[in-house]
Design a protein around this motif. Sequence first.
Motif, mmCIF file in Angstrom:
data_model
loop_
_atom_site.group_PDB
_atom_site.id
_atom_site.type_symbol
_atom_site.label_atom_id
_atom_site.label_comp_id
_atom_site.label_asym_id
_atom_site.label_seq_id
_atom_site.Cartn_x
_atom_site.Cartn_y
_atom_site.Cartn_z
ATOM 1 N N VAL A 42 -6.961 1.301 1.390
ATOM 2 C CA VAL A 42 -6.022 1.119 0.284
ATOM 3 C C VAL A 42 -5.821 2.473 -0.400
ATOM 4 N N ASN B 148 0.859 -1.145 0.000
ATOM 5 C CA ASN B 148 0.000 0.000 0.000
ATOM 6 C C ASN B 148 0.914 1.219 0.000
ATOM 7 N N VAL C 211 -4.851 -5.423 -6.147
ATOM 8 C CA VAL C 211 -4.854 -5.749 -4.727
ATOM 9 C C VAL C 211 -5.153 -7.233 -4.576
#
Length: 74
Positions: free
Chosen positions: A71, A1, A7
């Motif tokens: 995120v 991150n 992701v």
Amino acid sequence: NPTSGLVNLRLKNNSEESYKLEVVNMIGKTLISKTVSLSDQKVMPLDLSELAKGVYFIRIQNDKSTGLKRVVID
């Protein structure tokens, strides 16, 4: 991150077969909402590359628990 948009979500307990997944922006607007099935997966890839740069929250929930992760898309 931070990430460019790709992701990998790791689930500690995947005993439930379906989860509700939401991606929410900083003002609380839901940008992505879907039900995902994770019957044999412990890692779920998620492509957020179409979202603008910024901070988002990924919420995953089932009947027993809810997880929330921040995120940053760079």
